[in-house]
Design an enzyme around this catalytic site. Structure first.
Site, PDB file in Angstrom:
ATOM      1  N   ASP A  52       0.852  -1.192   0.000  1.00  0.00           N
ATOM      2  CA  ASP A  52       0.000   0.000   0.000  1.00  0.00           C
ATOM      3  C   ASP A  52       0.888   1.243   0.000  1.00  0.00           C
ATOM      4  OD1 ASP A  52      -3.176   0.438   1.153  1.00  0.00           O
ATOM      5  OD2 ASP A  52      -1.798   2.143   1.082  1.00  0.00           O
ATOM      6  N   THR A 118      -6.904  13.960 -14.520  1.00  0.00           N
ATOM      7  CA  THR A 118      -8.285  13.733 -14.950  1.00  0.00           C
ATOM      8  C   THR A 118      -8.959  14.954 -15.563  1.00  0.00           C
ATOM      9  OG1 THR A 118     -10.502  13.214 -14.118  1.00  0.00           O
ATOM     10  CG2 THR A 118      -9.038  14.257 -12.574  1.00  0.00           C
ATOM     11  N   TYR A 142     -12.826  14.427  -6.132  1.00  0.00           N
ATOM     12  CA  TYR A 142     -11.881  13.607  -6.902  1.00  0.00           C
ATOM     13  C   TYR A 142     -11.034  14.502  -7.805  1.00  0.00           C
ATOM     14  CZ  TYR A 142     -10.151  10.848 -10.751  1.00  0.00           C
ATOM     15  OH  TYR A 142      -9.342  10.326 -11.723  1.00  0.00           O
ATOM     16  N   LYS A 146      -6.741  15.637  -7.669  1.00  0.00           N
ATOM     17  CA  LYS A 146      -5.735  15.582  -8.742  1.00  0.00           C
ATOM     18  C   LYS A 146      -5.147  16.969  -8.994  1.00  0.00           C
ATOM     19  CE  LYS A 146      -6.106  11.157  -9.728  1.00  0.00           C
ATOM     20  NZ  LYS A 146      -5.031  10.180  -9.855  1.00  0.00           N
ATOM     21  N   PHE A 170      -9.630  11.673 -20.150  1.00  0.00           N
ATOM     22  CA  PHE A 170     -11.069  11.807 -20.271  1.00  0.00           C
ATOM     23  C   PHE A 170     -11.631  10.406 -19.984  1.00  0.00           C
ATOM     24  CE2 PHE A 170     -11.965  16.265 -21.399  1.00  0.00           C
ATOM     25  CZ  PHE A 170     -10.695  16.738 -21.136  1.00  0.00           C
ATOM     26  N   GLY A 284     -22.256  15.859  -9.000  1.00  0.00           N
ATOM     27  CA  GLY A 284     -20.868  16.109  -9.407  1.00  0.00           C
ATOM     28  C   GLY A 284     -20.598  15.939 -10.886  1.00  0.00           C
ATOM     29  N   ASP A 285     -21.602  15.491 -11.672  1.00  0.00           N
ATOM     30  CA  ASP A 285     -21.396  15.254 -13.112  1.00  0.00           C
ATOM     31  C   ASP A 285     -21.552  16.534 -13.937  1.00  0.00           C
ATOM     32  OD1 ASP A 285     -20.727  12.603 -13.454  1.00  0.00           O
ATOM     33  OD2 ASP A 285     -22.792  11.919 -13.777  1.00  0.00           O
TER      34      ASP A 285
END
Ligand code: UDP
Length: 331
Positions: A52, A118, A142, A146, A170, A284-285
């Protein structure tokens, strides 16, 4: 022989990148905790270290055991929806693990780093297609995790001379055209495998998340890029880092497809209906995410070989049909 450390090499995009490196004769050490990845997804020929990233002792041991030409860092939490439910967990894991990994690499003298970043960096973009100069404004934790990692790497570049490539994926989809690897998440949340499994009758009907977006058919538009093309982009970025400084590239096919168009492609390729129903939006989309990958193409010569949505769906279909239980079929 060049040697690479690939974190998350047992995962979807990571395993395809490992194949691309092995195919050209490179040596690969995969570091993966196998919580999301699969032992059977690690290609034969790569060395697997089951560890990990939170275990900094093990990470330091890995850098003491091998000398690496570069680190390719795929291992991360990567689900938009889950990040909206557990924001602090997402931020803490992704940011801390990535920056500690980069720190360990730098301390070991490895100054090349390729980050899986991302499209979620761009939130609801100020223009489409999205180039590298678009406003960075993630609409979910998320994407923000990044963004923070990219900023951390920029500091390491300034202060330690790290050369990094931030590759903003993407929507990765499809599978190795030779059938050696595929997409298998647990739980599966991604559109292409869910639509295929619905057509195969292996899962319940697909729920389309929102039909009231400002797009021609009301469903979200995404840029689906073949995972093998994405893997090749990593090789292109690695070559670029040898001769130039750090870089940030948006990687997509440049073609947007709505959720309904993906369903149509699965039906066309398979000749079977995709049972589906309309549901509410997923938190969140953003409505539309389509990449302008001109910079990557111009600066590295990268050209997608499997660009069309049908080619993506065809390879994804072949793998899922051949592996009804995903990697569980392969031990
Ligand atoms: N999507 C959907 N139903 C599902 C899964 C996804 O309508 O069961 C939509 C989702 O809202 C997004 C697109 O399909 O617009 C791609 O989602 P996915 O989770 O595959 O990738 P993401 O865009 O989150 O990286």
């Amino acid at each position: 022989m060049p040697r690479y450390l690939v974190t998350g090499g047992a995962g979807f995009v990571g395993s395809h990148a490992v194949l691309a490196l092995l195919d050209r004769g490179d040596e690969v050490v995969v570091l993966d905790n196998l919580t999301q990845g699969h032992r059977a997804a690690v290609p034969a020929g790569a060395t697997l270290v089951e560890a990990d990233l939170a275990d900094s002792g093990r990470v330091a041991e890995v850098f003491a055991t091998w000398r690496f030409d570069a680190v390719l860092h795929f291992a991360a939490l990567s689900l938009v929806g889950a990040s909206m439910r557990e924001p602090l967990h997402y931020l803490a894991e992704n940011v801390a693990h990535s920056l500690r990994l980069a720190d360990a690499a730098i301390k070991a003298g490895c100054l090349r780093f390729v980050l899986s970043s991302t499209a979620a960096l761009f939130g609801d973009p100020d223009r489409v297609p999205i180039d590298e100069d678009c406003r960075i404004a993630p609409s979910n934790p998320y994407g923000d995790s990044k963004r923070m990692v990219e900023e951390g790497l920029a500091w390491a570049a300034r202060i330690h001379g790290l050369r990094y490539a931030a590759l903003r994926y993407f929507n990765a989809a499809g599978s190795d055209p030779a059938g050696r690897a595929g997409e298998d998440h647990d739980p599966e949340t991604h559109l292409v495998p869910l639509a295929i499994d619905a057509a195969l009758g292996r899962r319940p009907a697909l729920t389309v998340f929102g039909e009231d977006y400002p797009t021609p058919d009301g469903t979200c538009i995404r840029d689906y890029v073949h995972v093998t093309d994405l893997a090749q982009a990593h090789l292109a970025a690695l070559a670029r880092l040898e001769t130039h400084g750090s870089c940030r590239y948006n990687i997509g096919s440049g073609n947007g497809a709505s959720v309904k168009e993906v369903i149509g492609a699965v039906e066309r390729v398979s000749g079977r209906p995709v049972p589906h129903s309309m549901g509410p939006r997923r938190a969140g989309d953003p409505a539309i995410l389509v990449a302008a990958s001109d910079r990557l193409r111009a600066e590295t010569g990268w050209t997608p070989q499997h660009g069309s949505l049908d080619a993506i769906v065809r390879t994804a279909w072949a793998w899922r049909e051949a592996h009804p239980k995903g990697y569980a079929d392969r031990g």
